[in-house]
Write an enzyme that holds these catalytic residues in place. Structure first.
Site, PDB file in Angstrom:
ATOM      1  N   CYS A  18       0.813  -1.232   0.000  1.00  0.00           N
ATOM      2  CA  CYS A  18       0.000   0.000   0.000  1.00  0.00           C
ATOM      3  C   CYS A  18       0.839   1.272   0.000  1.00  0.00           C
ATOM      4  CB  CYS A  18      -0.937   0.024   1.200  1.00  0.00           C
ATOM      5  SG  CYS A  18      -2.009  -1.400   1.270  1.00  0.00           S
ATOM      6  N   HIS A  64      -3.450   7.270   2.900  1.00  0.00           N
ATOM      7  CA  HIS A  64      -3.847   5.942   2.448  1.00  0.00           C
ATOM      8  C   HIS A  64      -5.222   5.638   3.047  1.00  0.00           C
ATOM      9  CE1 HIS A  64      -3.900   1.850   1.341  1.00  0.00           C
ATOM     10  NE2 HIS A  64      -3.721   1.376   2.559  1.00  0.00           N
ATOM     11  N   ASN A  67     -10.274  -0.030   0.332  1.00  0.00           N
ATOM     12  CA  ASN A  67      -8.813   0.037   0.302  1.00  0.00           C
ATOM     13  C   ASN A  67      -8.312  -0.488  -1.047  1.00  0.00           C
ATOM     14  OD1 ASN A  67      -6.082  -0.329   0.653  1.00  0.00           O
ATOM     15  ND2 ASN A  67      -6.250  -1.285   2.676  1.00  0.00           N
TER      16      ASN A  67
HETATM   17  O1  UT7 Z   1      -3.802  -1.174   3.656  1.00  0.00           O
HETATM   18  C1  UT7 Z   1      -2.843  -1.841   4.413  1.00  0.00           C
HETATM   19  C2  UT7 Z   1      -3.007  -1.577   5.830  1.00  0.00           C
HETATM   20  N1  UT7 Z   1      -4.237  -2.162   6.314  1.00  0.00           N
HETATM   21  C3  UT7 Z   1      -4.781  -1.623   7.374  1.00  0.00           C
HETATM   22  O2  UT7 Z   1      -4.295  -0.636   7.855  1.00  0.00           O
HETATM   23  C4  UT7 Z   1      -5.969  -2.328   7.998  1.00  0.00           C
HETATM   24  C5  UT7 Z   1      -5.864  -2.206   9.500  1.00  0.00           C
HETATM   25  N2  UT7 Z   1      -6.877  -2.922  10.234  1.00  0.00           N
HETATM   26  C6  UT7 Z   1      -8.186  -2.529  10.278  1.00  0.00           C
HETATM   27  O3  UT7 Z   1      -8.569  -1.613   9.591  1.00  0.00           O
HETATM   28  C7  UT7 Z   1      -9.095  -3.226  11.254  1.00  0.00           C
HETATM   29  O4  UT7 Z   1      -8.348  -4.003  12.155  1.00  0.00           O
HETATM   30  C8  UT7 Z   1     -10.165  -4.114  10.574  1.00  0.00           C
HETATM   31  C9  UT7 Z   1     -11.181  -3.244   9.864  1.00  0.00           C
HETATM   32  C10 UT7 Z   1      -9.517  -5.059   9.589  1.00  0.00           C
HETATM   33  C11 UT7 Z   1     -10.916  -4.927  11.644  1.00  0.00           C
HETATM   34  O5  UT7 Z   1     -11.491  -4.062  12.618  1.00  0.00           O
HETATM   35  P1  UT7 Z   1     -11.291  -4.356  14.165  1.00  0.00           P
HETATM   36  O6  UT7 Z   1     -12.042  -3.332  14.893  1.00  0.00           O
HETATM   37  O7  UT7 Z   1      -9.818  -4.437  14.418  1.00  0.00           O
HETATM   38  O8  UT7 Z   1     -12.001  -5.748  14.326  1.00  0.00           O
HETATM   39  P2  UT7 Z   1     -11.390  -7.166  14.747  1.00  0.00           P
HETATM   40  O9  UT7 Z   1     -10.536  -7.736  13.690  1.00  0.00           O
HETATM   41  O10 UT7 Z   1     -10.833  -7.077  16.134  1.00  0.00           O
HETATM   42  O11 UT7 Z   1     -12.728  -7.984  14.849  1.00  0.00           O
HETATM   43  C12 UT7 Z   1     -13.721  -7.673  15.827  1.00  0.00           C
HETATM   44  C13 UT7 Z   1     -14.857  -8.669  15.666  1.00  0.00           C
HETATM   45  C14 UT7 Z   1     -14.388 -10.117  15.644  1.00  0.00           C
HETATM   46  O12 UT7 Z   1     -15.352 -10.893  16.310  1.00  0.00           O
HETATM   47  P3  UT7 Z   1     -15.102 -11.383  17.817  1.00  0.00           P
HETATM   48  O13 UT7 Z   1     -13.838 -12.172  17.768  1.00  0.00           O
HETATM   49  O14 UT7 Z   1     -14.962 -10.117  18.617  1.00  0.00           O
HETATM   50  O15 UT7 Z   1     -16.329 -12.167  18.108  1.00  0.00           O
HETATM   51  C15 UT7 Z   1     -14.394 -10.463  14.175  1.00  0.00           C
HETATM   52  O16 UT7 Z   1     -14.591 -11.836  13.959  1.00  0.00           O
HETATM   53  O17 UT7 Z   1     -15.524  -8.448  14.409  1.00  0.00           O
HETATM   54  C16 UT7 Z   1     -15.577  -9.681  13.690  1.00  0.00           C
HETATM   55  N3  UT7 Z   1     -15.507  -9.382  12.266  1.00  0.00           N
HETATM   56  C17 UT7 Z   1     -16.598  -9.117  11.521  1.00  0.00           C
HETATM   57  N4  UT7 Z   1     -17.900  -9.047  11.841  1.00  0.00           N
HETATM   58  C18 UT7 Z   1     -18.768  -8.734  10.853  1.00  0.00           C
HETATM   59  C19 UT7 Z   1     -14.409  -9.306  11.472  1.00  0.00           C
HETATM   60  N5  UT7 Z   1     -14.780  -8.986  10.208  1.00  0.00           N
HETATM   61  C20 UT7 Z   1     -16.130  -8.871  10.230  1.00  0.00           C
HETATM   62  C21 UT7 Z   1     -17.069  -8.552   9.247  1.00  0.00           C
HETATM   63  N6  UT7 Z   1     -18.363  -8.485   9.599  1.00  0.00           N
HETATM   64  N7  UT7 Z   1     -16.731  -8.289   7.976  1.00  0.00           N
END
Ligand code: UT7
Length: 339
Positions: free
Chosen positions: A126, A266, A296
């Site tokens: 990215c 980004h 993204n």
């Molecule tokens: O471009 C390169 C750089 N990339 C980035 O900078 C991305 C950085 N990361 C992020 O933007 C975030 O970490 C995400 C958007 C990918 C995820 O958000 P988060 O607030 O960190 O969520 P998480 O991964 O901690 O997931 C929280 C919960 C989980 O459930 P439990 O374990 O709490 O029950 C996931 O399983 O949300 C769940 N989850 C979803 N639920 C509904 C993960 N993806 C989804 C989804 N829909 N699509």
């Protein structure tokens, strides 16, 4: 300390290379959050509140990264009134190359008819577009080349696992391009910063994409041909690295956050952009955000955002602009310029 050295610091803003034209291309197909609700266990509400994304573009089946990149390049050439035979060098930032070789840059060279141009790809995920822009600046500043085309182009839909809700809701396809030249009018790139941390390479990667893990039945069973990301880990590194890179570039340019007319970050997550704005002591009105419409697009995010900001009249001559990126590698980069 033995074995360590200070990074060279820019004592003065540079102003040797200016962006003279921008362009973009986005595939027609729009994939909404509502459609994703039917594919995986997710909701529009989750996607919007956690990321800011409402929809993204998806390239057609026979439409490849080089097609998107070539169209963005032609758009920039049209805007700048620059002919294909004036282009000396094509740099393409992508992590979804049509093929590892020949490079996507060579394919685009053929598609736009830039027969005199040298061409190569840059791989910094990215952060690739800003890495490419900084490399291009060196050629232009040194007068080795007069006109350099820098493209960020991605077909991320081809490496996303459409059964994995953790990643498939985040990414989209698209391409942006800029043309840079050495201009004597005083504006242009003022300062920059690039960095990398290979110790964290596993938190965002495409495992089966080279010689280390060749494609096999077992690899396909495990889904290693798809992008893998530990979202939370990447998020933490992104916030820290983008902020510290932005601060370094601002210091090298002799600017403060409040001197920046527009931050073009980004577009990985709206919350990351909001945190960056806070840390830079600016507000969201001074940040360009299009993640809601495109998701993204990796290396394509910044050039697309820059082009849109310019078309919407949000960039005026003399404005200070700060671009900041973060991605797999890990890699990060930032560039300050006077528009
Ligand atoms: O471009 C390169 C750089 N990339 C980035 O900078 C991305 C950085 N990361 C992020 O933007 C975030 O970490 C995400 C958007 C990918 C995820 O958000 P988060 O607030 O960190 O969520 P998480 O991964 O901690 O997931 C929280 C919960 C989980 O459930 P439990 O374990 O709490 O029950 C996931 O399983 O949300 C769940 N989850 C979803 N639920 C509904 C993960 N993806 C989804 C989804 N829909 N699509």
């Amino acid at each position: 300390m033995p074995g360590t050295r200070k990074h060279p610091r820019q004592a003065h803003p540079r102003r040797n290379a200016s962006i003279v034209a921008t362009g973009m291309y986005l595939p027609e197909r729009v994939l909404t959050n509502a459609e994703l609700e039917k594919l995986v266990d997710t909701t529009d509400e989750w996607i919007q509140t956690r990321t800011g994304i409402k929809e993204r573009r998806i390239a057609a089946e026979g439409e490849f990264t080089s097609d998107l990149g070539a169209k963005a390049a032609l758009d920039a050439m049209h805007e700048g009134g620059i002919f294909a035979d004036e282009i000396d060098l094509i740099i393409v930032a992508t992590c979804t190359a049509d093929t590892i070789f020949p490079s996507t840059a060579c394919r685009i060279q053929q598609k736009i008819g830039a027969k005199k141009a040298a061409a190569f790809d840059i791989q910094a995920a990215c952060s690739g577009f800003l890495y490419g822009l900084i490399v291009a600046e060196q050629f232009v500043a040194s007068h080795v080349y007069e006109t350099v085309l820098v493209i960020g182009a991605e077909k991320l839909s081809s490496i996303v696992n459409w059964k994995d809700r953790n990643t498939c809701v985040l990414f989209g396809d698209g391409a942006g391009a800029v043309i840079i030249r050495n201009r004597a009018e005083g504006h242009g790139i003022l300062a920059s910063d690039m960095g990398a941390d290979g110790s964290q390479s596993d938190i965002l990667s495409l495992p089966s994409s080279g010689c280390a893990i060749p494609v096999s039945e077992a690899v396909i069973q495990e889904g290693l041909q798809y992008l893998q990301m530990s979202g939370k880990e990447v998020y933490k590194h992104a916030v820290t690295a983008m902020n510290s890179s932005a601060e370094k570039t601002l210091a090298r340019a002799g600017l403060k956050g409040s001197d920046i007319a527009l931050v073009v970050p980004h577009q990985a997550n709206l919350r990351i952009i909001e945190t960056l704005a806070q840390k830079l002591k600016t507000d969201m009105d001074h940040c360009y955000v299009n993640i809601g419409r495109y998701g993204n697009m990796s290396a394509a995010c910044i050039p697309v955002a820059l082009h849109e900001a310019s078309k919407e009249g949000r960039l005026k001559a003399g404005d200070n602009v700060l671009m900041v990126a973060f991605g797999g590698g890990l890699t990060w980069a930032s560039v300050a310029l006077e528009w």
